[in-house]
Write an enzyme that holds these catalytic residues in place. Sequence first.
Site, PDB file in Angstrom:
ATOM      1  N   ARG A 167       5.865 -18.715 -15.301  1.00  0.00           N
ATOM      2  CA  ARG A 167       6.494 -17.897 -16.346  1.00  0.00           C
ATOM      3  C   ARG A 167       7.256 -18.736 -17.375  1.00  0.00           C
ATOM      4  NH1 ARG A 167       6.737 -12.375 -14.719  1.00  0.00           N
ATOM      5  NH2 ARG A 167       4.912 -12.028 -13.407  1.00  0.00           N
ATOM      6  N   HIS A 208       8.289 -16.810  -9.570  1.00  0.00           N
ATOM      7  CA  HIS A 208       9.616 -17.018 -10.160  1.00  0.00           C
ATOM      8  C   HIS A 208      10.418 -17.865  -9.175  1.00  0.00           C
ATOM      9  CE1 HIS A 208       9.928 -13.205 -12.941  1.00  0.00           C
ATOM     10  NE2 HIS A 208       9.815 -14.278 -13.686  1.00  0.00           N
ATOM     11  N   CYS A 229      15.987  -9.928  -7.991  1.00  0.00           N
ATOM     12  CA  CYS A 229      15.311  -9.514  -9.231  1.00  0.00           C
ATOM     13  C   CYS A 229      16.024  -8.349  -9.891  1.00  0.00           C
ATOM     14  CB  CYS A 229      13.881  -9.075  -8.948  1.00  0.00           C
ATOM     15  SG  CYS A 229      12.843 -10.321  -8.215  1.00  0.00           S
TER      16      CYS A 229
HETATM   17  N1  ARG Z   1       6.781  -7.068 -11.978  1.00  0.00           N
HETATM   18  C1  ARG Z   1       7.775  -8.007 -12.421  1.00  0.00           C
HETATM   19  C2  ARG Z   1       7.095  -9.192 -13.071  1.00  0.00           C
HETATM   20  O1  ARG Z   1       6.085  -9.610 -12.577  1.00  0.00           O
HETATM   21  C3  ARG Z   1       8.629  -8.449 -11.283  1.00  0.00           C
HETATM   22  C4  ARG Z   1       9.758  -9.332 -11.706  1.00  0.00           C
HETATM   23  C5  ARG Z   1      10.567  -9.788 -10.550  1.00  0.00           C
HETATM   24  N2  ARG Z   1      11.778 -10.384 -10.975  1.00  0.00           N
HETATM   25  C6  ARG Z   1      12.275 -11.534 -10.520  1.00  0.00           C
HETATM   26  N3  ARG Z   1      13.439 -11.918 -10.925  1.00  0.00           N
HETATM   27  N4  ARG Z   1      11.566 -12.307  -9.719  1.00  0.00           N
HETATM   28  O2  ARG Z   1       7.536  -9.698 -14.075  1.00  0.00           O
END
Ligand code: ARG
Length: 261
Positions: free
Chosen positions: A131, A160, A254
């Site tokens: 990401r 993440h 999250c």
């Molecule tokens: N569905 C979200 C995504 O893929 C989940 C995010 C999870 N957040 C986190 N801080 N790991 O972006």
Amino acid sequence: MCPPEHFTVEYKINPWMDISVPVDPSLALKQWQLLHDTLTELGHAVHVLDARPGLPDMVYAANGAFSVDGTVYGARFRYPQRSAEAEAHQLFYSGGPWTFADPVHVNEGEGDFAYLPGAYGGLILAGYGFRTEPAAHAEAQEILGRPVVSLRLVDPAFYHLDTALAVLDDRHLTYYPEAFSPASQRILAQLFPDAVLADRSDAEAFGLNLVSDGRHVVLNAEATGMAAKVQAAGYVPVPVELSELKLGGGSVKCAVAELRL
Ligand code: ARG
């Protein structure tokens, strides 16, 4: 935190999301409320961001910013499905006693940034590979004025940083080594020789996606192995049921953006 009022799994941007598995909206809200109440009962002030229709992942509030000592580094989301969330977070921060910095580079806030105020005079750990762009690590370092250690994530299931590593108190952390490249594993071992090491089942139960106040460790109830590990390390595990949020690929951490004032 942001309530899962519009939470669904209607697109797939991580391996946990399966658009054919329905979310139970009332259970999601109930579980979220319990997490919220658990944090307030532990004595924490929780601000609530209004959920916006059309932004089903907004419940994962951690991704909206990363703050250190009163400076807030805003987010810029990787995928268009989530990009409008950044503005909602920015609006929230524009009303408070913080300095807000708009980012140039793609970064998903606390999803990929962690802070240890008591380690090496204040150290930021940052994940990349899925990401957040490595360029955002340098940007965060300039804006926040703390050294940033870049760590490469290599397993798409742990896309993440906050799915693979968690801060337990001002200078201690826990992580799942195999989620990181061999070089990043070496760096973590060098900087944090006394870290609590998690295994794959802990990570898959979202046991590393925890929120700790230095004593209480709030974590997904499914992560029983992780609860035992943090307890053995001297913390108090506080399990919460978050089955619905797991369907979107997230859990406790999250859902919570920490405000470091
Ligand atoms: N569905 C979200 C995504 O893929 C989940 C995010 C999870 N957040 C986190 N801080 N790991 O972006």
